[in-house]
Design an enzyme around this catalytic site. Structure first.
Site, PDB file in Angstrom:
ATOM      1  N   ASP A  48       0.821  -1.196   0.000  1.00 53.47           N
ATOM      2  CA  ASP A  48       0.000   0.000   0.000  1.00 53.47           C
ATOM      3  C   ASP A  48       0.864   1.260   0.000  1.00 53.47           C
ATOM      4  O   ASP A  48       0.345   2.376  -0.061  1.00 53.47           O
ATOM      5  CB  ASP A  48      -0.996   0.004   1.159  1.00 53.47           C
ATOM      6  CG  ASP A  48      -0.354  -0.097   2.529  1.00 53.47           C
ATOM      7  OD1 ASP A  48       0.892  -0.112   2.623  1.00 53.47           O
ATOM      8  OD2 ASP A  48      -1.103  -0.170   3.533  1.00 53.47           O
ATOM      9  N   SER A  49       2.184   1.056  -0.007  1.00 51.28           N
ATOM     10  CA  SER A  49       3.111   2.169  -0.242  1.00 51.28           C
ATOM     11  C   SER A  49       2.851   2.812  -1.594  1.00 51.28           C
ATOM     12  O   SER A  49       3.311   3.941  -1.843  1.00 51.28           O
ATOM     13  CB  SER A  49       4.559   1.675  -0.177  1.00 51.28           C
ATOM     14  OG  SER A  49       4.744   0.522  -0.978  1.00 51.28           O
ATOM     15  N   ASP A  87      -0.585  -6.171   0.603  1.00 56.00           N
ATOM     16  CA  ASP A  87      -1.049  -5.466   1.792  1.00 56.00           C
ATOM     17  C   ASP A  87      -2.568  -5.391   1.810  1.00 56.00           C
ATOM     18  O   ASP A  87      -3.200  -5.128   0.780  1.00 56.00           O
ATOM     19  CB  ASP A  87      -0.513  -4.026   1.801  1.00 56.00           C
ATOM     20  CG  ASP A  87       0.866  -3.922   2.400  1.00 56.00           C
ATOM     21  OD1 ASP A  87       1.195  -4.725   3.288  1.00 56.00           O
ATOM     22  OD2 ASP A  87       1.628  -3.035   1.967  1.00 56.00           O
ATOM     23  N   LYS A 115      -1.026  -9.358   3.901  1.00 54.08           N
ATOM     24  CA  LYS A 115      -0.236  -8.810   5.016  1.00 54.08           C
ATOM     25  C   LYS A 115      -1.088  -7.861   5.843  1.00 54.08           C
ATOM     26  O   LYS A 115      -1.743  -6.967   5.289  1.00 54.08           O
ATOM     27  CB  LYS A 115       1.014  -8.090   4.504  1.00 54.08           C
ATOM     28  CG  LYS A 115       1.872  -7.506   5.641  1.00 54.08           C
ATOM     29  CD  LYS A 115       3.272  -7.149   5.164  1.00 54.08           C
ATOM     30  CE  LYS A 115       3.332  -5.885   4.346  1.00 54.08           C
ATOM     31  NZ  LYS A 115       2.961  -4.667   5.124  1.00 54.08           N
ATOM     32  N   GLU A 117      -1.049  -5.329   9.417  1.00 51.20           N
ATOM     33  CA  GLU A 117      -0.163  -4.594  10.308  1.00 51.20           C
ATOM     34  C   GLU A 117      -0.644  -4.676  11.755  1.00 51.20           C
ATOM     35  O   GLU A 117      -1.841  -4.654  12.033  1.00 51.20           O
ATOM     36  CB  GLU A 117      -0.072  -3.122   9.883  1.00 51.20           C
ATOM     37  CG  GLU A 117       0.585  -2.913   8.529  1.00 51.20           C
ATOM     38  CD  GLU A 117       0.761  -1.443   8.197  1.00 51.20           C
ATOM     39  OE1 GLU A 117       0.563  -0.586   9.082  1.00 51.20           O
ATOM     40  OE2 GLU A 117       1.101  -1.146   7.034  1.00 51.20           O
ATOM     41  N   GLU A 185       9.807  -3.812  10.505  1.00 48.14           N
ATOM     42  CA  GLU A 185      10.227  -2.541   9.912  1.00 48.14           C
ATOM     43  C   GLU A 185      10.780  -1.558  10.933  1.00 48.14           C
ATOM     44  O   GLU A 185      10.165  -1.305  11.976  1.00 48.14           O
ATOM     45  CB  GLU A 185       9.051  -1.882   9.174  1.00 48.14           C
ATOM     46  CG  GLU A 185       9.401  -0.566   8.503  1.00 48.14           C
ATOM     47  CD  GLU A 185       8.338  -0.045   7.576  1.00 48.14           C
ATOM     48  OE1 GLU A 185       8.533   1.057   7.003  1.00 48.14           O
ATOM     49  OE2 GLU A 185       7.305  -0.712   7.400  1.00 48.14           O
TER      50      GLU A 185
END
Length: 265
Positions: A48-49, A87, A115, A117, A185
């Site tokens: 999603d970057s 993501d 993924k 978070e 990260e």
């Protein structure tokens, strides 16, 4: 020619077991995906970057599920034989029911793993529900961009003993809930090393030190395409290279040889 890169989570797990480093990079379209896998990339992350490096947003929070589905399909066409992680965007897994419906939409594009978070109890519940229903999950701890406002910015995490212990506890709980991979990260090198050594699943670092089982970078950062300053833990692999393909190869070789990231001290 058929790709020899990992196509299942079992192959990535075997790489950890054998002490072979995993090279991963973000991809958002078919062309970059094809270039990355041709260079020997072990897996791809549809991150999603893309909200920041493709769309020009100031965070990842504006990325929608529909946009992630679109980019997953594009990446899958560019890398039809390779392991792809995607993501789950902000607030698409706030409940286990949401997580199952939205993860299904992503998996139906042909990717292999989603993924999530964070390591709070509600995330653990979603992980358990997804894995019980056959959807492989990658966890993400440390600097979690979807929590940027709660964290107070893009800052290194796990710097105190208490914070480091909490990260390890969350990582252990995520494994118990069913994750098969963990992205760690922006944490101190010592924390990344400890978690990678004590977790049974592969730990992919991004700014988490040389000792992780593999590395991932945002492709736009490692190719020098991101406007402005790139994160301190990133490196521009385009420098000294003739083309993007060579930059991807240089990155893969550096990860495999443990030349990137550089060991502190």
């Amino acid at each position: 020619m058929k790709s020899t890169a990992p196509q299942t989570i079992l192959q990535l797990q075997q790489m950890k077991n054998d002490g072979k480093k995993i090279a991963c990079v973000t991809a958002y379209d078919a062309s970059f995906a094809a270039q990355a896998v041709a260079a020997g990339m072990d897996c791809l992350l549809v991150g999603d970057s893309l909200g920041m490096v493709v769309q020009g947003q100031d965070s990842t929070l504006a990325v929608t599920l529909e946009e992630m589905v679109y980019h997953c399909r594009a990446v899958r066409r560019g890398a039809p034989q390779n392991f792809i992680i995607a993501d789950m965007p902000f607030m698409s897994y706030a409940t286990a029911e949401q997580a199952m419906a939205n993860a299904s939409a992503l998996m139906q594009t042909g990717i292999h793993m989603v993924k999530l978070e964070g390591g709070a109890a509600w995330v653990l519940d979603s992980v358990t529900q997804l894995t019980q229903r056959g959807i492989p999950v990658c966890g993400h701890l440390g600097l979690t961009p979807q929590f940027v406002h709660q964290l107070g910015g893009y800052r290194q995490q796990g710097k105190t003993e208490q914070a480091a212990n909490q990260l390890y506890a969350q990582a252990t709980e995520l494994v118990q809930a069913g994750i098969r991979l963990l992205v760690l990260e922006c944490v101190p090198e010592t924390v990344g090393k400890y978690i990678a050594q004590h977790l049974s699943v592969p730990v992919i670092g991004i700014g988490a030190g040389y000792a992780c089982d593999g590395q991932v970078l945002v492709s736009y950062d490692m190719l020098g395409l991101t406007p402005g300053k790139i994160p301190a833990f990133a490196k521009n692999f385009m420098l000294g290279q003739a083309c993007i393909a060579d930059a991807f190869k240089a990155y893969v070789q550096a990860v495999k040889a443990q030349d990137f990231p550089v060991k502190n001290g």
